[in-house]
Design an enzyme around this catalytic site. Sequence first.
Site, mmCIF file in Angstrom:
data_model
loop_
_atom_site.group_PDB
_atom_site.id
_atom_site.type_symbol
_atom_site.label_atom_id
_atom_site.label_comp_id
_atom_site.label_asym_id
_atom_site.label_seq_id
_atom_site.Cartn_x
_atom_site.Cartn_y
_atom_site.Cartn_z
ATOM 1 C CG ASP A 11 -2.057 0.979 1.099
ATOM 2 O OD1 ASP A 11 -2.091 1.739 0.120
ATOM 3 O OD2 ASP A 11 -2.931 0.975 1.987
ATOM 4 C CG ASP A 105 -2.997 3.631 -3.585
ATOM 5 O OD1 ASP A 105 -3.985 2.995 -3.990
ATOM 6 O OD2 ASP A 105 -3.016 4.339 -2.564
ATOM 7 C CD GLU A 106 -5.215 -1.488 -0.981
ATOM 8 O OE1 GLU A 106 -5.524 -2.231 -0.032
ATOM 9 O OE2 GLU A 106 -5.904 -0.502 -1.331
#
Length: 486
Positions: A11, A105-106
């Site tokens: 993350d 983003d993860e």
Amino acid sequence: MRAAPTILHLDMDAFYASAEQAAKPSLRGKPVVVGGLGPRGVVATASYEARRFGVHSAMPMAQARRLAPNAAYLVPRFLLYRTVSDQVMELLGRLSPLVEPLSLDEAFVDLEAGGTADDTASALEIGEQLRTAIKAVTGLTGSVGLAGSKMLAKIASEEAKPNGLLLIEPGTERELLAPMSVRILPGVGPATADHLRRAGMTRVNDLVEAGEAELVRLLGKAHGGSLHRMAFGYDDRPVVAERDAKSVSVEDTFDADLHDRVRVRTEVERLADRCVQRLRGAGRSGRTVVLKVRRYDFSTLTRSETLRGPTDDPAVVREAAARLLEAVDTTGGVRLLGVGVTGLADYTQEDLFAQAAGEQAATGEAAEEETAAGGDGDKLVDGAREETRETAEQPAARRWPAGHDVRHDTYGHGWVQGSGVGRVTVRFEEPESAPGRVRTFRIDDPELQPAAPLPLVRNPVDYSSWPASLPKSLSGPVSSGGESRP
């Protein structure tokens, strides 16, 4: 459940805001808030400096401004974020063929499937290496969680933030989870948490002690049973490399309610065109057109029409959306409109649409969801964005959106610090420069033009042979089994 912590969850830390700070030297170490800047805008991401003032994602932008009046407020630059995300996902792809992105983003990574880790030591090593690689390639930091399941790996990365690594040893799950809030478990949102609180359950251990029968009584068989298993740390979901999209959609929240019926229809047709652009960009077609209307009182209605076959024809989607709008009462005003396409396929059946204009398919269906006035409003939850006209999807809606890139013939590359009253203020600096000077121009200055974002790292380290030859230098906390070490 695995006997080794070989599921990794990455993350990125305050992704949008961190990317803006990396791109703008004058904002480093200062509070930065990214989101829609209109009266109804919401916060997409806040930097850690802004979070100290209580600003967080999904918060109304007006409230954020009250909490942190001196923060920098910027419109998202999705072109930059997608570029950085591609760099990160490429690194993850080097670790395993099983990478499951959850958002820009993860992502989850199955290290065992990639042969890069099979025990605690190798998992820790690869986690440390990944954080180093991300910093060297993008200039940003990410937090890593390692565990024997997806649920625990995600919990670990959250506990490791910011810029840290946490490994949960298989067998220690129950002890780790017991004192945590029930909100840490997937599927426990504010409503479920409040329901559990009224029953005297606020910690994970309370769920264990209550037993499955009591949770099923409170929450139903599926949800109660699932929550009971998760309270013990059980989660056998695999990492799935290909997550097939179920729909493609676009939405706009308007700064002022729309009352003109002709304007509403025009906006619906424009959204339909944008939706088809995304549909074609994904190489897909769709069979069901969905219209979403949020009215002045926050009540939300959805209407859908199922066509005779999948299409990516903008005219067909426009006409279907317009037909759906005819059945919606917009009296009183409209604050949000959305158009989506579901029932996705990899092909089209253009020959079936010769009579599409003005005709509703026999299989058409409509659904309506009424939300009480004063309901959830415009929010961003789990990465789902309601895009306003101030996002990068429509830079033309504002000539000079705050935070966006520009280039001046004399002064070079810069970014918009603010605009209004016929003027635009620009700070001229680049990611690897010193904080730059500020100058103001007329909004129609011919020497000033919009520009593409610059790379955050001009000469990134080459990791084409990674992970075999990655250096092992690292900063930030690294933890194993909940115990920190430098």
